[in-house]
Each structure stands twice: as C-alpha cells, then as structure tokens.
Enzyme design. Structure first.
Site, mmCIF file in Angstrom:
data_model
loop_
_atom_site.group_PDB
_atom_site.id
_atom_site.type_symbol
_atom_site.label_atom_id
_atom_site.label_comp_id
_atom_site.label_asym_id
_atom_site.label_seq_id
_atom_site.Cartn_x
_atom_site.Cartn_y
_atom_site.Cartn_z
ATOM 1 N N TYR A 172 -16.140 -1.981 -2.437
ATOM 2 C CA TYR A 172 -15.763 -1.253 -3.477
ATOM 3 C C TYR A 172 -15.854 -1.807 -4.860
ATOM 4 O O TYR A 172 -16.317 -1.437 -5.691
ATOM 5 C CB TYR A 172 -14.105 -0.852 -3.359
ATOM 6 C CG TYR A 172 -13.463 -0.091 -4.371
ATOM 7 C CD1 TYR A 172 -13.522 1.250 -4.754
ATOM 8 C CD2 TYR A 172 -12.623 -1.015 -5.460
ATOM 9 C CE1 TYR A 172 -12.881 1.731 -5.748
ATOM 10 C CE2 TYR A 172 -12.133 -0.458 -6.493
ATOM 11 C CZ TYR A 172 -12.209 0.966 -6.613
ATOM 12 O OH TYR A 172 -11.495 1.381 -7.743
ATOM 13 N N SER A 181 -19.369 -1.936 -5.857
ATOM 14 C CA SER A 181 -19.841 -0.606 -6.652
ATOM 15 C C SER A 181 -19.205 -0.715 -7.966
ATOM 16 O O SER A 181 -20.012 -0.036 -8.872
ATOM 17 C CB SER A 181 -19.109 0.527 -5.780
ATOM 18 O OG SER A 181 -17.692 0.756 -5.815
ATOM 19 N N SER A 183 -13.290 0.416 -12.970
ATOM 20 C CA SER A 183 -12.130 -0.262 -12.729
ATOM 21 C C SER A 183 -11.956 -1.404 -12.891
ATOM 22 O O SER A 183 -12.743 -2.178 -13.277
ATOM 23 C CB SER A 183 -12.185 -0.183 -10.859
ATOM 24 O OG SER A 183 -11.136 -0.766 -10.476
ATOM 25 N N GLY A 232 -14.396 14.897 -7.983
ATOM 26 C CA GLY A 232 -13.120 14.236 -7.296
ATOM 27 C C GLY A 232 -11.940 14.742 -8.401
ATOM 28 O O GLY A 232 -11.187 13.858 -8.472
ATOM 29 N N ASN A 237 -15.851 10.703 -11.446
ATOM 30 C CA ASN A 237 -14.402 10.105 -11.236
ATOM 31 C C ASN A 237 -14.437 9.953 -9.595
ATOM 32 O O ASN A 237 -13.619 9.100 -8.973
ATOM 33 C CB ASN A 237 -13.336 11.084 -11.616
ATOM 34 C CG ASN A 237 -12.073 10.917 -10.774
ATOM 35 O OD1 ASN A 237 -11.379 9.881 -11.161
ATOM 36 N ND2 ASN A 237 -11.786 11.388 -9.938
#
Length: 292
Positions: free
Chosen positions: A189, A192, A178, A44, A126
């Site tokens: 999200y 994950s 994150s 990414g 990423n």
C-alpha cells in the site's frame, strides 16, 4: 501509546467506565455554484472519502457525479443517498481490469447524454485497498494492491487525459494520495502511494499544456470503513498530533476547492491533510514488524 496517555485512559475508565471519547466539529462548505456545469467521475465512491467527495460536489452545484464500485448493491445504495442532493449515476468498475475502462467510460457518457449532461471533465482517483505489509506479504496481495492503487490509476488517468486533450476539454484530475507517501515503505500500500505521488507530478507536467489541472490530496488516518471497524465512532487517535482521526467531510472540502476555478494555479501538488501524521510524526504506525 506512551505511559502518560495509558495512565490517562486508565483513570478515565476507572472513573467513567468507558474510554475517552473524541468527536469533531466539522465545518463544511455552504451550498454553492463552484462546480456549476461540471461533471465528475469518482472511483470507489460508494463509501468513505469517495462518497463524501461526491456529496460535496453535488452541494457545490455540479451537474452530475458518476461513482464506481465493485458491487452493484453498494453502488445502488450510495446513489440512492446521493440523489437527494443531485444527479448521481453508478457503474460497476474494477480498477484492476484496465481493458474495461474504454467501454465503461463510453457507457457513462451515453447515460449522461440521455440526461442532457455533457461530458465528464473531472476525474477523482479514489479507489484503493490496504495491506501486504512486509515481511509476510503474499505475492497475490501485492499484485492486487499495486494493480488497484497504481496501475489502474495510471491507465485510467492516461485514458481520461487523452480523451480531454483530444476533445479540447479543460478539466481536472484529483488523485487521493496518502500520508503513507511520506513514510518508509513497509507495505505494498505504501509503495503504491509513493508511486501515486510520482504519477501526479508526471501527469501534471505532461498535460498542463492542454489545460488539464492535475493534483493530489493526501489524507492521514481518516474515519472511514477501511480503518474504523465494528461500528467504532470514537475519533480518538493520540498517536498523531491532531489527536483524532480526520473525517471524510474535511477531506471533501479540499477536494471541492482543488477542482474548482479557485485551484487553477495549483499544478502537480499534493495537499497534505494528515493531522501531522507522516509529516511531523510517525508514531501512528508500528514499524517493529514481527516475522511469522
């Protein structure tokens, strides 16, 4: 946004005809040889944090960066920009297609050898996608996010670490985690990123004996195309203690440090660069979800 901040924005708009504008003065690392004779694969890497990490690695003297993306035109555009700083190769790779990893990695290695560059010894996981917020998430969205953000990372890291261990390569894996990994999991999200935090610990423990150093880097709200829509460049974000979005260049500074020789003693850790989001404040996320 609280009443005090709403009033402040209203006054600013009435006086100046525009909302409060926030910019950031970011100090980046000076050009160096911190990553001399190294080579990194960054998933990414065509925009946002991945692109900034690639640029920072090239400025830190790395022999080459290999970036991946899902669209050839975006890869070509990113490589053209990054080539101003050093050698950049780009390959189409979809993190959800685990079966493609081996062949794609072999193609990367062959392309690097043709340029006289030895094997890849840094992996930056990423690539990631947002979405699937409860209570209205769809199964196909859930699967796409978990396959991209977690399953793909698991199997790519497994493949890469086994490759390094078998070839006695001392290297690094850096997972872009994150601030969501610290929050109540209200989306696929977030789930994950909780999983990625656990994977970082598990892989670090398993492969440290081979001289492979594995860590994570967890940004908070960052000014990337994923969050900054319609060309918005105002960094204002009063819902986090920092008061603004972070810039990808700030995250990239730490990404250099963590895979350099200065970061050898950091193993299995997550470095949080959240501006306080998820650590001392949850106010930047709406937890009062509506059922459609």
């Amino acid at each position: 946004m609280n009443i005090k901040n709403k009033i402040k924005h209203l006054v600013s708009f009435l006086l100046h005809g525009e909302p409060t504008q926030v910019i950031a003065k970011v100090v980046t690392l000076a050009p160096s040889d911190l990553l001399k004779n190294r080579c990194a694969l960054i998933t990414g890497g065509t925009s946002g944090i991945g692109f900034s990490i690639a640029e920072a690695y090239l400025k830190a003297g790395i022999s080459a960066v290999v970036i991946t993306g899902r669209k050839q035109e975006k890869i070509d555009a990113a490589c053209k920009k990054l080539s101003k700083f050093g050698t950049c190769l780009g390959f189409v790779m979809d993190n959800t297609k685990v079966e493609s990893f081996s062949e794609t990695f072999e193609n990367m290695q062959n392309a690097l050898q043709q340029k006289g560059i030895s094997g890849i010894d840094i992996l930056v996981n990423n690539a990631g996608v947002l979405g699937a917020i409860i209570p209205n998430a769809k199964e196909e969205d859930y699967d796409k996010i978990l396959d991209t953000n977690l399953k793909g990372v698991f199997f790519l890291t497994q493949f890469f670490c086994n490759y390094m261990a078998k070839n006695n390569i001392k290297g690094n894996v850096l997972n872009i985690a994150s601030s969501s990994s610290l929050r109540p999991a209200i989306s696929a999200y977030t789930v994950s990123k909780w999983g990625l935090r656990g994977l970082t610990l598990g892989f670090a423990r398993s492969y440290a004996k081979f001289g492979i150093t594995i860590n994570g880097l967890a940004p908070g709200p960052t000014a990337t195309p994923m969050l900054m829509h319609n060309g918005n460049k105002n960094l204002l974000n009063e819902q986090i203690p920092l008061g603004r979005y972070a810039l990808p260049e700030e995250i990239a500074n730490m990404a250099v440090f963590l895979v350099s020789d200065m970061g050898h003693s950091i193993i299995g850790d997550i470095v949080y660069m959240t501006g306080g989001a998820g650590l001392v404040s949850y106010e930047d996320v709406n937890y009062n979800l509506d059922i459609l």
